[in-house]
Design a protein around this motif. Structure first.
Motif, PDB file in Angstrom:
ATOM      1  N   TYR A   1      -4.867 -12.662  -8.393  1.00  0.00           N
ATOM      2  CA  TYR A   1      -4.619 -11.663  -7.357  1.00  0.00           C
ATOM      3  C   TYR A   1      -3.308 -11.981  -6.648  1.00  0.00           C
ATOM      4  O   TYR A   1      -3.071 -13.118  -6.264  1.00  0.00           O
TER       5      TYR A   1
ATOM      6  N   GLY B   1      -0.811 -10.358  -3.459  1.00  0.00           N
ATOM      7  CA  GLY B   1      -0.783  -9.374  -2.386  1.00  0.00           C
ATOM      8  C   GLY B   1      -0.156  -9.934  -1.130  1.00  0.00           C
ATOM      9  O   GLY B   1       0.660 -10.853  -1.188  1.00  0.00           O
TER      10      GLY B   1
ATOM     11  N   ILE C   1      -4.299  -7.898   1.633  1.00  0.00           N
ATOM     12  CA  ILE C   1      -4.227  -6.725   0.761  1.00  0.00           C
ATOM     13  C   ILE C   1      -3.706  -7.208  -0.582  1.00  0.00           C
ATOM     14  O   ILE C   1      -2.650  -7.834  -0.644  1.00  0.00           O
ATOM     15  N   HIS C   2      -4.449  -6.959  -1.665  1.00  0.00           N
ATOM     16  CA  HIS C   2      -3.986  -7.469  -2.957  1.00  0.00           C
ATOM     17  C   HIS C   2      -4.395  -6.577  -4.123  1.00  0.00           C
ATOM     18  O   HIS C   2      -5.266  -5.718  -3.991  1.00  0.00           O
ATOM     19  N   LEU C   3      -3.730  -6.828  -5.254  1.00  0.00           N
ATOM     20  CA  LEU C   3      -3.996  -6.146  -6.521  1.00  0.00           C
ATOM     21  C   LEU C   3      -4.515  -7.156  -7.541  1.00  0.00           C
ATOM     22  O   LEU C   3      -4.068  -8.301  -7.551  1.00  0.00           O
TER      23      LEU C   3
ATOM     24  N   TRP D   1      -5.679  -1.218  -4.861  1.00  0.00           N
ATOM     25  CA  TRP D   1      -5.509  -2.204  -3.800  1.00  0.00           C
ATOM     26  C   TRP D   1      -6.859  -2.559  -3.196  1.00  0.00           C
ATOM     27  O   TRP D   1      -7.700  -1.701  -2.958  1.00  0.00           O
TER      28      TRP D   1
ATOM     29  N   TYR E   1      -7.798   1.753  -2.911  1.00  0.00           N
ATOM     30  CA  TYR E   1      -6.559   2.349  -2.429  1.00  0.00           C
ATOM     31  C   TYR E   1      -5.532   2.360  -3.558  1.00  0.00           C
ATOM     32  O   TYR E   1      -5.327   1.355  -4.222  1.00  0.00           O
TER      33      TYR E   1
ATOM     34  N   ASN F   1      -2.219   3.059  -3.224  1.00  0.00           N
ATOM     35  CA  ASN F   1      -0.881   2.624  -2.810  1.00  0.00           C
ATOM     36  C   ASN F   1      -0.922   2.074  -1.394  1.00  0.00           C
ATOM     37  O   ASN F   1      -1.927   2.219  -0.689  1.00  0.00           O
ATOM     38  N   LEU F   2       0.165   1.456  -0.980  1.00  0.00           N
ATOM     39  CA  LEU F   2       0.207   0.861   0.357  1.00  0.00           C
ATOM     40  C   LEU F   2       0.184   1.905   1.469  1.00  0.00           C
ATOM     41  O   LEU F   2      -0.349   1.642   2.555  1.00  0.00           O
TER      42      LEU F   2
ATOM     43  N   VAL G   1      -3.362   2.422   2.281  1.00  0.00           N
ATOM     44  CA  VAL G   1      -3.912   1.265   2.987  1.00  0.00           C
ATOM     45  C   VAL G   1      -3.525   1.307   4.456  1.00  0.00           C
ATOM     46  O   VAL G   1      -4.372   1.217   5.353  1.00  0.00           O
TER      47      VAL G   1
END
Length: 98
Positions: free
Chosen positions: A42, A44, A56-58, A75, A87, A89-90, A93
Motif C-alpha cells: 500500500y 498513500g 489515504i492509500h491505494l 482509494w 473512492y 480519486n483524491l 476523498v
C-alpha cells in the motif's frame, strides 16, 4: 498500467506533495507505505487538516522483479471513523472527508 519500481512510485508521490497540500488546503501531508501480503503493498498519504488525521492509500501488487502496479484504483481511507473503501480519486476523498 505498467509495473514500476518502488523508487519511481515514491518519487512521483514526493513530487506531488506540495500540489496536494495546496489544492486541498491541508495542514500537513506525508507519504505512507505499508507492505501487506507477499505480493501486495500500500502506498498513500497521511494527511492532517483542522485537527482531523487520515491515512489515504491505494493497493499495489508486486511482481517477481519487485516492481509494483496499482491493483485497482480504489482509494482506502482510514481514520478515527474506521476504514472506508471505494473512492476513485483524491477529489472524492477530500470532498467527502475534509
Amino acid at each position: 498500467m505498467d509495473y514500476v519500481s518502488r523508487d519511481t512510485i515514491l518519487n512521483t508521490m514526493t513530487n506531488s506533495l506540495d500540489t496536494i497540500k495546496q489544492k486541498y488546503n491541508l495542514d500537513d501531508i506525508d507519504i505512507r507505505e505499508q507492505p501487506a501480503d507477499d505480493d501486495r503493498y500500500y502506498f498513500g498519504y497521511k494527511v492532517e487538516k483542522g485537527g482531523k488525521e487520515y491515512t489515504i492509500h491505494l493497493p499495489y501488487v508486486k511482481n517477481e522483479e519487485g516492481e509494483m502496479m496499482i491493483e485497482k484504483i480504489e482509494w482506502i481511507v482510514q481514520g478515527n471513523h474506521g476504514e472506508e473503501i471505494g473512492y476513485s480519486n483524491l477529489d472524492e476523498v477530500f470532498s467527502d472527508k475534509l
